[in-house]
Design an enzyme around this catalytic site. Structure first.
Site, mmCIF file in Angstrom:
data_model
loop_
_atom_site.group_PDB
_atom_site.id
_atom_site.type_symbol
_atom_site.label_atom_id
_atom_site.label_comp_id
_atom_site.label_asym_id
_atom_site.label_seq_id
_atom_site.Cartn_x
_atom_site.Cartn_y
_atom_site.Cartn_z
ATOM 1 C CD GLU A 197 -2.794 1.089 2.332
ATOM 2 O OE1 GLU A 197 -3.613 2.016 2.712
ATOM 3 O OE2 GLU A 197 -3.210 0.031 2.825
ATOM 4 C CG HIS B 49 9.553 10.665 -13.723
ATOM 5 N ND1 HIS B 49 8.350 11.282 -12.872
ATOM 6 C CD2 HIS B 49 10.374 11.412 -13.007
ATOM 7 C CE1 HIS B 49 8.697 11.963 -12.016
ATOM 8 N NE2 HIS B 49 9.841 12.092 -11.926
ATOM 9 C CD GLU C 175 6.082 7.068 -15.637
ATOM 10 O OE1 GLU C 175 5.405 6.630 -14.779
ATOM 11 O OE2 GLU C 175 7.230 7.605 -15.391
ATOM 12 C CB CYS D 252 4.134 11.745 -11.023
ATOM 13 S SG CYS D 252 4.908 12.433 -12.564
ATOM 14 C CB CYS E 104 4.599 11.328 -15.975
ATOM 15 S SG CYS E 104 6.272 11.357 -15.705
#
Length: 222
Positions: free
Chosen positions: A61, A97, A99, A127, A130
């Site tokens: 989590e 990042h 991505e 995020c 992104c």
């Protein structure tokens, strides 16, 4: 590049070798310090060490100690012939990042006369920044279809993360949570598993259901 990647992988494996058995030593694993391993940079490859996958893709989590994003990709280009490529990208959040690196280092050419089907398996959802960039790209590239399978939702309690996921959906991106079949597929396709079969951790299914419910709630919000 291969030699450089191998050295870096070996270095990090030493730090993450206990990630395989988080049960029993979970507290120690969750508090791994990565600062001394820097500087980080974007790395691309075909198969990642198994310790990376077991630690980075674990669908806990709260992702304590997981300061990277791992993105496994499959690109299918369809025209007169069908071509397929696959591999993975890893990043450090302080830099580019994964991505963004995918579009700058991997998927660098997009022929408007062809259709592209892209599938990502990511250790955490994009995020907000992104997500907005990806949504903009997809909106301007109707010949590109993107499906993202996510192990975890990044900052799932934050409103801007919710907005980013909804932007992706509005742009036509298919958003899914990774479950046991996706983990098994990634293990066999993107991991240097040395012939070892994937063994799901005890709460993998429960955590997948948890994130699936959260994703559904987020995407249904006005």
């Amino acid at each position: 590049m291969a030699e450089k990647e191998t050295k870096k992988n070996n270095k990090v494996v030493k730090k993450e070798k206990n990630a395989e058995g988080e049960t029993g030593e979970e507290a120690a694993t969750e508090n791994l310090e990565f600062a001394e391993l820097g500087p980080f940079e974007t790395i691309t490859g075909q198969r990642m060490p198994s310790a990376f996958f077991k630690f980075q893709f674990k669908n806990v989590e709260y992702s304590s100690g997981r300061h990277k994003t791992f993105l496994c990709y499959s690109v299918e280009k369809q025209g007169t012939e069908c071509e397929r490529s696959e591999g993975y990208v890893e990043d450090e959040h302080a830099g580019t990042h994964a991505e963004s690196a995918f579009f700058t280092d991997i998927f660098t050419e997009c022929d408007g006369s062809l259709s592209y089907s892209i599938i990502w398996y990511v250790s955490s959802s994009p995020c907000a920044v992104c997500a907005a960039k990806i949504a903009e790209y997809l909106s301007s590239s109707p010949n590109v279809e993107l499906t993202i399978f996510m192990a975890r939702l990044f900052m799932w309690e934050e409103a801007e993360s919710h907005q980013g996921l909804r932007q992706l959906q509005a742009a036509g991106c298919r958003l899914r949570i990774m479950k046991a079949p996706e983990y098994n597929y990634c293990w066999n396709t993107y991991v240097d598993n040395e012939g070892e079969a994937f063994t799901p951790w005890e709460d993998l299914q429960d955590s997948s259901v948890f994130y699936e419910e959260k994703l559904h709630e987020i995407l249904q919000q006005a």
